[in-house]
Design an enzyme around this catalytic site. Structure first.
Site, PDB file in Angstrom:
ATOM      1  N   ASP A 129      37.137  45.706  40.769  1.00 40.44           N
ATOM      2  CA  ASP A 129      38.227  46.549  41.277  1.00 40.44           C
ATOM      3  C   ASP A 129      37.664  47.730  42.069  1.00 40.44           C
ATOM      4  O   ASP A 129      38.065  47.981  43.197  1.00 40.44           O
ATOM      5  CB  ASP A 129      39.074  47.073  40.119  1.00 40.44           C
ATOM      6  CG  ASP A 129      39.491  45.969  39.171  1.00 40.44           C
ATOM      7  OD1 ASP A 129      40.293  45.136  39.577  1.00 40.44           O
ATOM      8  OD2 ASP A 129      38.964  45.935  38.031  1.00 40.44           O
ATOM      9  N   GLU A 175      34.688  38.639  42.511  1.00 42.05           N
ATOM     10  CA  GLU A 175      35.265  38.626  43.847  1.00 42.05           C
ATOM     11  C   GLU A 175      34.315  39.216  44.879  1.00 42.05           C
ATOM     12  O   GLU A 175      33.979  38.581  45.877  1.00 42.05           O
ATOM     13  CB  GLU A 175      36.574  39.423  43.819  1.00 42.05           C
ATOM     14  CG  GLU A 175      37.274  39.452  45.132  1.00 42.05           C
ATOM     15  CD  GLU A 175      38.745  39.779  45.014  1.00 42.05           C
ATOM     16  OE1 GLU A 175      39.245  40.453  45.911  1.00 42.05           O
ATOM     17  OE2 GLU A 175      39.423  39.373  44.053  1.00 42.05           O
TER      18      GLU A 175
HETATM   19  O1  TRH Z   1      32.348  42.749  38.143  1.00 43.83           O
HETATM   20  P1  TRH Z   1      33.099  41.536  38.506  1.00 43.83           P
HETATM   21  O2  TRH Z   1      33.107  40.489  37.495  1.00 43.83           O
HETATM   22  O3  TRH Z   1      34.575  41.944  38.873  1.00 43.83           O
HETATM   23  C1  TRH Z   1      35.724  41.185  38.496  1.00 43.83           C
HETATM   24  C2  TRH Z   1      36.317  40.469  39.638  1.00 43.83           C
HETATM   25  O4  TRH Z   1      36.612  41.317  40.714  1.00 43.83           O
HETATM   26  C3  TRH Z   1      37.563  39.786  39.182  1.00 43.83           C
HETATM   27  O5  TRH Z   1      38.170  39.087  40.241  1.00 43.83           O
HETATM   28  C4  TRH Z   1      38.489  40.823  38.646  1.00 43.83           C
HETATM   29  O6  TRH Z   1      39.651  40.245  38.221  1.00 43.83           O
HETATM   30  C5  TRH Z   1      37.801  41.536  37.539  1.00 43.83           C
HETATM   31  O7  TRH Z   1      36.598  42.109  37.992  1.00 43.83           O
HETATM   32  C6  TRH Z   1      38.671  42.621  36.984  1.00 43.83           C
HETATM   33  O8  TRH Z   1      32.482  40.917  39.850  1.00 43.83           O
HETATM   34  P2  TRH Z   1      32.520  41.397  41.363  1.00 43.83           P
HETATM   35  O9  TRH Z   1      33.890  41.315  41.921  1.00 43.83           O
HETATM   36  O10 TRH Z   1      31.494  40.626  42.027  1.00 43.83           O
HETATM   37  O11 TRH Z   1      32.103  42.910  41.337  1.00 43.83           O
HETATM   38  C7  TRH Z   1      30.793  43.322  41.069  1.00 43.83           C
HETATM   39  C8  TRH Z   1      30.438  44.526  41.894  1.00 43.83           C
HETATM   40  O12 TRH Z   1      29.216  45.076  41.423  1.00 43.83           O
HETATM   41  C9  TRH Z   1      30.224  44.198  43.375  1.00 43.83           C
HETATM   42  O13 TRH Z   1      30.768  45.223  44.178  1.00 43.83           O
HETATM   43  C10 TRH Z   1      28.711  44.189  43.521  1.00 43.83           C
HETATM   44  C11 TRH Z   1      28.324  45.237  42.521  1.00 43.83           C
HETATM   45  N1  TRH Z   1      26.942  45.167  42.017  1.00 43.83           N
HETATM   46  C12 TRH Z   1      26.109  46.239  42.263  1.00 43.83           C
HETATM   47  O14 TRH Z   1      26.500  47.216  42.921  1.00 43.83           O
HETATM   48  N2  TRH Z   1      24.834  46.204  41.776  1.00 43.83           N
HETATM   49  C13 TRH Z   1      24.361  45.155  41.052  1.00 43.83           C
HETATM   50  O15 TRH Z   1      23.190  45.179  40.609  1.00 43.83           O
HETATM   51  C14 TRH Z   1      25.228  44.045  40.839  1.00 43.83           C
HETATM   52  C15 TRH Z   1      24.729  42.854  40.073  1.00 43.83           C
HETATM   53  C16 TRH Z   1      26.511  44.089  41.324  1.00 43.83           C
END
Ligand code: TRH
Length: 380
Positions: free
Chosen positions: A20, A276
């Site tokens: 989010d 996402e």
């Molecule tokens: O964290 P998520 O599992 O988020 C989820 C999804 O958005 C899902 O659709 C939603 O319903 C739920 O949250 C509430 O995965 P996502 O979307 O990939 O978000 C991870 C974020 O973290 C992304 O912006 C990348 C960031 N990130 C970093 O900044 N540093 C890191 O080391 C890693 C591994 C990720």
């Protein structure tokens, strides 16, 4: 920024994980940097935000980060004027008095619900449609997506050029990886792993360990570590730990800031991602990927997975398509990965080429921030 530029308010509730805030922070920055709008980003959990952007001061009610006005969304809402464009991310509920402020404006704002990403067919029909009304203020659905007639995907200007330059520059990659304490063994394949808990991990790691090509698995700290610990037979894994089991080196990384995460994806030959935002970023990396989709009740996430696979595998030969689809299905249902991984490895040159072609095809669409701005321009 001139006072006449439109003001946008983006509201984000952190339900769980980082998606989010990951999406809204990325969107807010891009709107400011590329469209000269003034953005206030309202966030109810600054600690989650801090993981992505360590400069965030979790104590401040108001602060500026990269041109974005970040506001703590407190339970006790203090009245403010409503902006010209109001985005409720992922159907979050706006404060009642803010809705009154929207209705009190001489010219009502454009009110949008920024929805979850899905490749399902119905998205095209629903994108841009009116939703509910609050008094005379109309809300609209805005759907990101992979096809024309959706809102597109978040993609900053120049992203693919930056990515290509980095991928052609071995010393920039080495330097970046060394900064994380990663020394890539020559001839090894580099894999990043960001996933939820997953019962399929053991069979995948077994396969990698017994492969004649060595693999180096980079795992940012997070929910998957429990499965990694069980497979390694160790406890208390933390950033910096490195364990070798036959052909597989497993290294735990710190959770990096959001802009560095792109560099990690660009450095790897294969990326396992989730949710996402990381899912989209892995597509822009132009490398084969494995998606762990966010689980939903009654397994409706599996329909979303299939809808994406239908689009993504177009243009692949049948065996390559079956290999990657089989791998994704196995990963998302927790069954053994062995045969699917071996098949994916076999078709890896084709899957590599396809990942780049898919990325270029997606980049033909307007990006999500540009599509939002265009929606606003058409609406006024
Ligand atoms: O964290 P998520 O599992 O988020 C989820 C999804 O958005 C899902 O659709 C939603 O319903 C739920 O949250 C509430 O995965 P996502 O979307 O990939 O978000 C991870 C974020 O973290 C992304 O912006 C990348 C960031 N990130 C970093 O900044 N540093 C890191 O080391 C890693 C591994 C990720």
């Amino acid at each position: 920024m001139p006072e006449t530029n439109p003001r946008w308010d983006i509201f984000c509730t952190v339900v769980d994980n980082f998606g989010d805030i990951g999406v809204t922070w990325r969107l807010a920055r891009q709107l400011v940097a590329e469209h000269s709008v003034r953005v206030r980003l309202w966030v109810d959990d600054l600690r989650a935000f801090e993981r992505l952007c360590p400069e965030i001061d979790t104590q401040l009610a108001q602060q500026w980060q990269q041109g974005v006005e970040v506001r703590q969304w407190l339970v006790e809402w203090l009245p403010v004027d409503a902006a010209d464009v109001v985005i409720a991310a992922f159907a979050c509920q706006l404060p009642a008095s803010y809705m009154d402020a929207m209705a009190a404006r001489a010219q009502p704002p454009l009110w949008l619900n920024l929805d979850y990403l899905s490749a399902e067919d119905w998205v095209v029909g629903c994108h841009g449609l009116p939703s509910v009304k609050y008094r005379h203020v109309q809300k609209y659905f805005f759907f990101p997506g992979f096809r024309q007639d959706t809102g597109g995907l978040l993609r900053e200007r120049g992203l693919l050029e930056r990515r290509r330059k980095f991928q052609q520059d071995a010393s920039a990659q080495r330097e970046f990886l060394q900064g994380l304490g990663v020394d890539r063994a020559p001839g090894s394949q580099l894999i990043s792993l960001f996933a939820y808990e997953n019962a399929g991990l053991a069979s995948w790691f077994d396969c990698l360990a017994s492969d004649s090509t060595p693999s180096h698995m980079l795992v940012p700290e997070g929910r998957i570590l429990g499965d990694v610990e069980r497979w390694l037979g160790v406890e208390g894994l933390a950033a910096g730990d490195v364990h070798v089991r036959d052909g597989l080196t497993v290294q735990v990384l710190p959770f990096v800031r959001q802009d560095q995460y792109d560099l990690l994806l660009w450095s790897c030959d294969f990326n396992a991602v989730r949710g996402e935002d990381s899912f989209v970023r892995a597509q822009w990396a132009g490398r084969p990927l494995l998606w762990h989709i966010y689980r939903q009740d009654e397994d409706i996430h599996l329909d979303k997975l299939e809808a994406f696979l239908t689009l993504y595998t177009k243009g692949l030969t049948r065996p390559a398509s079956e290999a990657i689809s089989g791998l994704w299905r196995a990963w998302n249902t927790g069954v053994t990965m062995t045969d699917h991984w071996l098949a994916t490895r076999k078709h890896s040159p084709e899957l590599q080429q396809h990942a780049e072609a898919w990325c270029l095809e997606q980049a033909l669409q307007d990006d999500l921030a540009a599509a939002l701005v265009q929606f606003y321009v058409n609406w006024i």
